[in-house]
Design a protein around this motif. Structure first.
Motif, mmCIF file in Angstrom:
data_model
loop_
_atom_site.group_PDB
_atom_site.id
_atom_site.type_symbol
_atom_site.label_atom_id
_atom_site.label_comp_id
_atom_site.label_asym_id
_atom_site.label_seq_id
_atom_site.Cartn_x
_atom_site.Cartn_y
_atom_site.Cartn_z
ATOM 1 N N VAL A 146 -32.833 -13.496 77.849
ATOM 2 C CA VAL A 146 -31.780 -13.855 76.900
ATOM 3 C C VAL A 146 -30.503 -14.146 77.678
ATOM 4 C CG1 VAL A 146 -30.356 -13.038 74.975
ATOM 5 C CG2 VAL A 146 -32.755 -12.398 75.087
ATOM 6 N N SER A 147 -29.732 -15.091 77.163
ATOM 7 C CA SER A 147 -28.442 -15.403 77.760
ATOM 8 C C SER A 147 -27.380 -15.433 76.673
ATOM 9 C CB SER A 147 -28.506 -16.766 78.452
ATOM 10 O OG SER A 147 -27.286 -17.057 79.098
ATOM 11 N N TRP A 148 -26.225 -14.836 76.985
ATOM 12 C CA TRP A 148 -25.062 -14.967 76.107
ATOM 13 C C TRP A 148 -24.344 -16.235 76.554
ATOM 14 C CZ3 TRP A 148 -27.065 -11.453 73.489
ATOM 15 C CH2 TRP A 148 -27.058 -10.093 73.745
ATOM 16 N N VAL A 149 -24.058 -17.117 75.625
ATOM 17 C CA VAL A 149 -23.316 -18.340 75.938
ATOM 18 C C VAL A 149 -21.980 -18.281 75.213
ATOM 19 C CG1 VAL A 149 -23.279 -20.855 75.744
ATOM 20 C CG2 VAL A 149 -25.422 -19.679 76.302
ATOM 21 N N ARG A 173 -23.786 -15.964 67.010
ATOM 22 C CA ARG A 173 -23.413 -14.557 67.189
ATOM 23 C C ARG A 173 -23.754 -13.743 65.940
ATOM 24 N NH1 ARG A 173 -17.858 -14.617 68.578
ATOM 25 N NH2 ARG A 173 -18.463 -14.371 70.733
ATOM 26 N N SER A 174 -23.372 -14.234 64.779
ATOM 27 C CA SER A 174 -23.608 -13.464 63.548
ATOM 28 C C SER A 174 -25.095 -13.345 63.233
ATOM 29 C CB SER A 174 -22.837 -14.053 62.364
ATOM 30 O OG SER A 174 -23.228 -15.382 62.127
ATOM 31 N N GLU A 175 -25.879 -14.398 63.466
ATOM 32 C CA GLU A 175 -27.322 -14.324 63.234
ATOM 33 C C GLU A 175 -27.970 -13.288 64.154
ATOM 34 O OE1 GLU A 175 -28.445 -18.926 62.032
ATOM 35 O OE2 GLU A 175 -28.218 -18.399 64.149
ATOM 36 N N ALA A 176 -27.626 -13.336 65.445
ATOM 37 C CA ALA A 176 -28.207 -12.408 66.417
ATOM 38 C C ALA A 176 -27.796 -10.968 66.121
ATOM 39 C CB ALA A 176 -27.803 -12.794 67.832
ATOM 40 N N ALA A 185 -21.529 -7.488 67.478
ATOM 41 C CA ALA A 185 -21.097 -8.882 67.586
ATOM 42 C C ALA A 185 -19.980 -9.066 68.611
ATOM 43 C CB ALA A 185 -20.663 -9.398 66.218
ATOM 44 N N SER A 186 -19.130 -8.083 68.760
ATOM 45 C CA SER A 186 -18.009 -8.203 69.705
ATOM 46 C C SER A 186 -18.464 -8.168 71.163
ATOM 47 C CB SER A 186 -16.999 -7.081 69.460
ATOM 48 O OG SER A 186 -17.599 -5.822 69.694
ATOM 49 N N GLY A 242 -22.279 -13.246 73.151
ATOM 50 C CA GLY A 242 -21.684 -14.575 73.215
ATOM 51 C C GLY A 242 -21.572 -15.251 71.864
ATOM 52 N N ASP A 243 -20.982 -16.430 71.893
ATOM 53 C CA ASP A 243 -20.904 -17.252 70.683
ATOM 54 C C ASP A 243 -22.305 -17.674 70.257
ATOM 55 O OD1 ASP A 243 -17.980 -17.414 70.582
ATOM 56 O OD2 ASP A 243 -18.202 -18.599 72.415
ATOM 57 N N LEU A 244 -23.158 -17.902 71.257
ATOM 58 C CA LEU A 244 -24.558 -18.240 71.023
ATOM 59 C C LEU A 244 -25.432 -17.282 71.819
ATOM 60 C CD1 LEU A 244 -24.304 -22.116 71.452
ATOM 61 C CD2 LEU A 244 -24.496 -20.855 69.291
ATOM 62 N N VAL A 245 -26.594 -16.995 71.280
ATOM 63 C CA VAL A 245 -27.580 -16.158 71.957
ATOM 64 C C VAL A 245 -28.811 -17.033 72.165
ATOM 65 C CG1 VAL A 245 -28.999 -14.084 71.794
ATOM 66 C CG2 VAL A 245 -26.657 -14.073 70.921
#
Length: 134
Positions: free
Chosen positions: A24-27, A54-57, A65-66, A69-72
């Motif tokens: 997995v990568s935080w983007v 972020r919210s889905e993940a 969430a904090s 990343g913005d995308l997972v």
């Protein structure tokens, strides 16, 4: 570039264990409005199995969430993310990554516990941490 940074979730100070590579990568995007375009670009890359906001993940995997990343971005069964000198590298067959949907079942051994526990006592990692540090 619309991407500020992409970080493997396994990037830590113990590189001998997994070399900082994970499934997995935080983007993190420079601007929140870039997330859709970045997601579209990443979804076309070989090895990318899924991309979540972020919210889905956070909702699906009970994440803070904090702290993500913005995308997972989740890799497929044959892909891990991390820093390399070259674009790709073949890893040994026994290499074990963490984080992708293909590494969901991780054995847990609690040594020297006076309590009698079973797998049914814990559904999520955070429940184990809460029990350990109560």
């Amino acid at each position: 570039t619309p991407i500020r940074i992409a970080i493997s979730v396994e990037r830590d100070r113990y590189p001998k264990h997994h070399r900082g590579h994970g499934g997995v990568s935080w983007v993190y995007c420079n601007r929140s409005q870039d997330a859709d375009a970045v997601s579209k670009t990443l979804s076309g890359l070989k090895g990318v199995e899924a991309i979540l906001t972020r919210s889905e993940a956070a909702k699906r995997y009970h994440l803070m969430a904090s702290r993500i990343g913005d995308l997972v971005v989740l890799g497929d069964q044959d892909t891990v993310f991390g820093e390399l000198e070259v674009e790709s590298e073949a890893l040994p067959a026994e290499y074990r990554a963490h984080g992708s949907l293909h590494e969901m079942d991780v054995p847990l051994i609690i040594h020297n516990s006076q309590a009698r526990l079973s797998a049914e006592d814990f559904q999520y990692n955070w429940q184990i941490a809460r029990w350990l540090y109560r």
